[in-house]
Scaffold this motif. Structure first.
Motif, PDB file in Angstrom:
ATOM      1  N   ASP A   1       2.496  -4.435   6.017  1.00 30.43           N
ATOM      2  CA  ASP A   1       2.164  -4.021   7.281  1.00 30.43           C
ATOM      3  C   ASP A   1       3.355  -2.004   7.150  1.00 30.43           C
ATOM      4  OD1 ASP A   1       3.460  -2.667   9.891  1.00 30.43           O
ATOM      5  OD2 ASP A   1       3.164  -4.873  10.818  1.00 30.43           O
ATOM      6  N   ASN A   2       2.848  -0.989   7.279  1.00 32.35           N
ATOM      7  CA  ASN A   2       2.942  -0.171   6.800  1.00 32.35           C
ATOM      8  C   ASN A   2       3.430   0.694   8.372  1.00 32.35           C
ATOM      9  OD1 ASN A   2       3.497   2.668   5.892  1.00 32.35           O
ATOM     10  ND2 ASN A   2       1.958   3.007   4.648  1.00 32.35           N
ATOM     11  N   ASN A   3       4.414   0.200   8.755  1.00 29.20           N
ATOM     12  CA  ASN A   3       4.876   1.099   9.863  1.00 29.20           C
ATOM     13  C   ASN A   3       3.950   0.550  11.154  1.00 29.20           C
ATOM     14  OD1 ASN A   3       7.383   2.879  10.280  1.00 29.20           O
ATOM     15  ND2 ASN A   3       6.198   3.708  11.438  1.00 29.20           N
ATOM     16  N   GLY A   4       3.426  -0.585  10.368  1.00 29.06           N
ATOM     17  CA  GLY A   4       1.967  -0.633  12.290  1.00 29.06           C
ATOM     18  C   GLY A   4       0.804  -0.883  11.258  1.00 29.06           C
ATOM     19  N   LYS A   5       0.794  -0.267  10.296  1.00 28.96           N
ATOM     20  CA  LYS A   5      -0.519  -0.152   9.666  1.00 28.96           C
ATOM     21  C   LYS A   5      -0.761  -1.141   9.026  1.00 28.96           C
ATOM     22  CE  LYS A   5      -3.643   3.260   7.577  1.00 28.96           C
ATOM     23  NZ  LYS A   5      -3.640   4.684   7.461  1.00 28.96           N
ATOM     24  N   LEU A   6      -1.941  -1.910   9.410  1.00 29.66           N
ATOM     25  CA  LEU A   6      -1.584  -3.270   8.214  1.00 29.66           C
ATOM     26  C   LEU A   6      -2.779  -2.352   7.402  1.00 29.66           C
ATOM     27  CD1 LEU A   6      -2.409  -5.830  11.114  1.00 29.66           C
ATOM     28  CD2 LEU A   6      -0.522  -5.444   9.695  1.00 29.66           C
ATOM     29  N   LEU A   7      -2.875  -3.412   5.683  1.00 35.57           N
ATOM     30  CA  LEU A   7      -3.473  -3.067   5.023  1.00 35.57           C
ATOM     31  C   LEU A   7      -3.876  -4.726   4.631  1.00 35.57           C
ATOM     32  CD1 LEU A   7      -4.911  -1.450   3.130  1.00 35.57           C
ATOM     33  CD2 LEU A   7      -2.850  -1.263   1.714  1.00 35.57           C
ATOM     34  N   MET A   8      -4.770  -4.973   3.795  1.00 36.64           N
ATOM     35  CA  MET A   8      -4.974  -6.782   3.935  1.00 36.64           C
ATOM     36  C   MET A   8      -5.688  -6.273   2.645  1.00 36.64           C
ATOM     37  SD  MET A   8      -5.728  -8.395   6.905  1.00 36.64           S
ATOM     38  CE  MET A   8      -5.767  -7.779   8.317  1.00 36.64           C
ATOM     39  N   VAL A   9      -5.557  -6.887   1.137  1.00 38.34           N
ATOM     40  CA  VAL A   9      -6.358  -6.219  -0.018  1.00 38.34           C
ATOM     41  C   VAL A   9      -5.571  -7.969  -0.838  1.00 38.34           C
ATOM     42  CG1 VAL A   9      -5.688  -3.999   0.060  1.00 38.34           C
ATOM     43  CG2 VAL A   9      -4.320  -5.317  -0.952  1.00 38.34           C
ATOM     44  N   ARG A  10      -6.714  -7.605  -1.634  1.00 42.29           N
ATOM     45  CA  ARG A  10      -6.591  -9.302  -2.514  1.00 42.29           C
ATOM     46  C   ARG A  10      -6.461  -7.981  -4.229  1.00 42.29           C
ATOM     47  NH1 ARG A  10      -6.801 -14.103  -2.460  1.00 42.29           N
ATOM     48  NH2 ARG A  10      -7.662 -15.404  -4.123  1.00 42.29           N
TER      49      ARG A  10
END
Length: 157
Positions: A45-54
């Motif tokens: 959660d980068n200041n409200g910007k979500l990134l989901m990775v594997r």
């Protein structure tokens, strides 16, 4: 005899082809199993910007670098950069970006970077105490902090 030789060669070729196809299938399956076993699920959660990775990375820093995410000295990050990622479950990393704020207190102006949400939290972060008669100029301690905000304290004696 010639027909038998031709059929034998064709049979040998088909067996070789089958062995190759099976080897490729086993390799792909094994690679997928290894990746699934070694990779870690990460949500940033980068200041409200979500990134989901594997990722197959082991530390928070490695995941952030691989995704071109930098963290400045004044920013908040929920885990240390050298923290190991858990192999099971989802690893959650929260980043809150610091913003500039101007503090005016005791005749001095101080430019600070803060990731706190309210004026009261910024004052506490900077060890500034409001005495009984002191007041904030045009603000309350519960007000949300905004970039470039001027926080002025009037000391009443």
């Amino acid at each position: 005899m010639n027909l038998l030789t031709r059929n034998t060669r064709r049979l040998v070729y088909l067996k070789e082809l089958l062995v190759i196809v099976l080897a490729v299938a086993i390799s792909i399956t094994s690679g997928a199993i290894v990746f699934a076993g070694l990779s870690k699920e990460v949500t940033v959660d980068n200041n409200g910007k979500l990134l989901m990775v594997r990722k197959m990375k082991n530390t928070v820093d490695e995941v952030l670098r691989q995704n071109d995410i930098s963290v400045a000295a004044y920013d908040y990050i929920s885990k240390p950069l050298d923290a190991e990622l858990a192999k099971e479950g989802t690893n959650e990393i929260y980043i809150k970006r610091a913003i500039p704020v101007n503090l005016h207190v005791d005749g001095k102006e101080q430019h600070v970077m803060t990731y706190y949400d309210t004026v009261g939290e910024v004052l506490e972060q900077n060890s500034i105490k409001l005495l009984e008669r002191d007041r904030l100029e045009s603000l309350k301690t519960t007000y949300k902090v905004k970039p470039g905000m001027d926080i002025r304290i009037v000391r009443v004696k």
